[in-house]
Design an enzyme around this catalytic site. Structure first.
Site, mmCIF file in Angstrom:
data_model
loop_
_atom_site.group_PDB
_atom_site.id
_atom_site.type_symbol
_atom_site.label_atom_id
_atom_site.label_comp_id
_atom_site.label_asym_id
_atom_site.label_seq_id
_atom_site.Cartn_x
_atom_site.Cartn_y
_atom_site.Cartn_z
ATOM 1 N NE ARG A 1 2.446 -11.141 0.329
ATOM 2 C CZ ARG A 1 2.661 -10.478 -0.786
ATOM 3 N NH1 ARG A 1 3.724 -9.709 -0.908
ATOM 4 N NH2 ARG A 1 1.823 -10.552 -1.785
ATOM 5 C CG HIS B 1 -3.981 -14.847 6.864
ATOM 6 N ND1 HIS B 1 -2.813 -15.565 7.004
ATOM 7 C CD2 HIS B 1 -4.595 -15.343 5.772
ATOM 8 C CE1 HIS B 1 -2.730 -16.450 6.030
ATOM 9 N NE2 HIS B 1 -3.795 -16.350 5.275
ATOM 10 N NE ARG C 1 17.794 14.011 -1.452
ATOM 11 C CZ ARG C 1 17.212 13.336 -0.453
ATOM 12 N NH1 ARG C 1 17.051 12.045 -0.537
ATOM 13 N NH2 ARG C 1 16.810 13.977 0.619
ATOM 14 N N PRO D 1 0.828 -1.206 0.000
ATOM 15 C CG PRO D 1 -0.490 -1.396 1.917
ATOM 16 C CD PRO D 1 0.669 -2.000 1.209
ATOM 17 C CD GLU D 2 3.029 3.132 -4.214
ATOM 18 O OE1 GLU D 2 3.089 4.308 -4.571
ATOM 19 O OE2 GLU D 2 3.353 2.178 -4.948
#
Ligand SMILES: [Zn+2]
Length: 298
Positions: free
Chosen positions: A124, A104, A166, A2-3
């Protein structure tokens, strides 16, 4: 993984469904889920009991719920936080407390109002929860994470300047959570496509206008994804009601190797990038040879 948009969708669901409620029990079903809670699973359960959730906040991919010890109905100021990181597959799901507990589920919270319970489900087990003393305003362990493009404190001019200083390619810079948070592989690739920039372009070679264009594209794609409920890839990302987001159908390049670019029809290419992949359009995002700028005034 997820972002920002996916985590924001979850945050909004929590804001709507758990703020103002008091935790009755917090049952840790898998100790790994609270591994960052230093005092251990027993302490986590005991400390969470009786806490009233007063808000739902987010920075980048981290969520936290400010919590107060006082009983509901009395004036209380939240000082501590229940911090959550969804990792690769974490879900925070609300529902009927009587429904079966899936294998889970790692942590289960019930509430004193006997309403819907909250289950941290994580196939996970890369995600985690922790109670953070004094973390209500901003948990200290995430203080190093830069503001995300949807926070009021996001300083576009400062980020533009830092981006252009950067020493990496622009995609690596976008993924650097100390520069700007909340962006992962999916939205980096989508924003770069919208801005017409190749992912390996040195950040220091960007003009001020290109840099502004890129940040505008980042904001735009995050906003559109949020409006669509996020992107659900492998059915692991869902909102608090277990529903998938549908931004996946709007992706222009990510995960679309060999399919036509929505802008020009050229097949999308996939290139190796930091043990993962970068998707781009060879025509819209040519890989040009550029040198880093010498001065900072260009
Ligand atoms: Zn194209």
């Amino acid at each position: 993984m997820p972002e920002l948009p996916e985590v924001e969708v979850v945050r909004r669901g929590l804001e709507r469904h758990v703020v103002g409620r008091t935790i009755g029990t917090a049952q840790v079903l898998h100790p790994r889920a609270v591994r960052r809670h230093e005092a251990g699973p027993g302490d986590f359960s005991a400390a969470a009991r009786g806490l009233t959730i007063t808000g739902a906040r987010r920075r980048g991919k981290y969520l936290w719920l400010p919590v107060a010890e006082t009983a509901p109905g009395t004036p209380s100021v939240a000082e501590d936080a229940l911090l959550a990181h969804l990792g690769m597959s974490g879900q925070l799901l609300l529902g009927d407390p009587g429904r079966p507990v899936s294998p889970h589920v790692r942590v289960r919270f019930t509430f004193t109002d006997s309403g819907p319970d909250l289950r941290f489900t994580d196939q996970r087990t890369f995600g985690h929860l922790a109670l953070v003393p004094g973390g209500a305003a901003l948990p200290p362990m995430i203080a190093h994470i830069a503001p995300d493009p949807m926070e009021p404190g996001f300083d576009e001019a400062a980020v533009t300047a830092r981006l252009r200083s950067r020493g990496t390619g622009i995609k690596a810079a976008l993924l650097d959570q100390s520069l700007v948070s909340g962006i992962g592989n999916i939205y980096a690739d989508e924003a770069l496509w919208r801005a017409g920039l190749h992912w390996a372009t040195p950040a220091s070679a960007l003009s001020r206008a290109e840099s502004a264009r890129l940040l505008a594209a980042v904001r735009e794609v995050l906003g559109e994804a949020l409006a669509a409920g996020g992107t659900s890839f492998d059915s692991l990302y869902v909102n608090v009601n277990g529903e998938s987001g549908y931004f996946g159908r709007s992706l222009a390049v990510y995960g679309r190797e060999g399919e036509p670019c929505p802008r020009c029809g050229t097949p999308i290419r996939r290139e190796p990038f930091m043990n993962r992949s970068a998707y781009s359009c060879p025509a819209c995002q040519p890989r040009t040879r550029r040198r880093a700028r010498r001065g900072r005034s260009l």
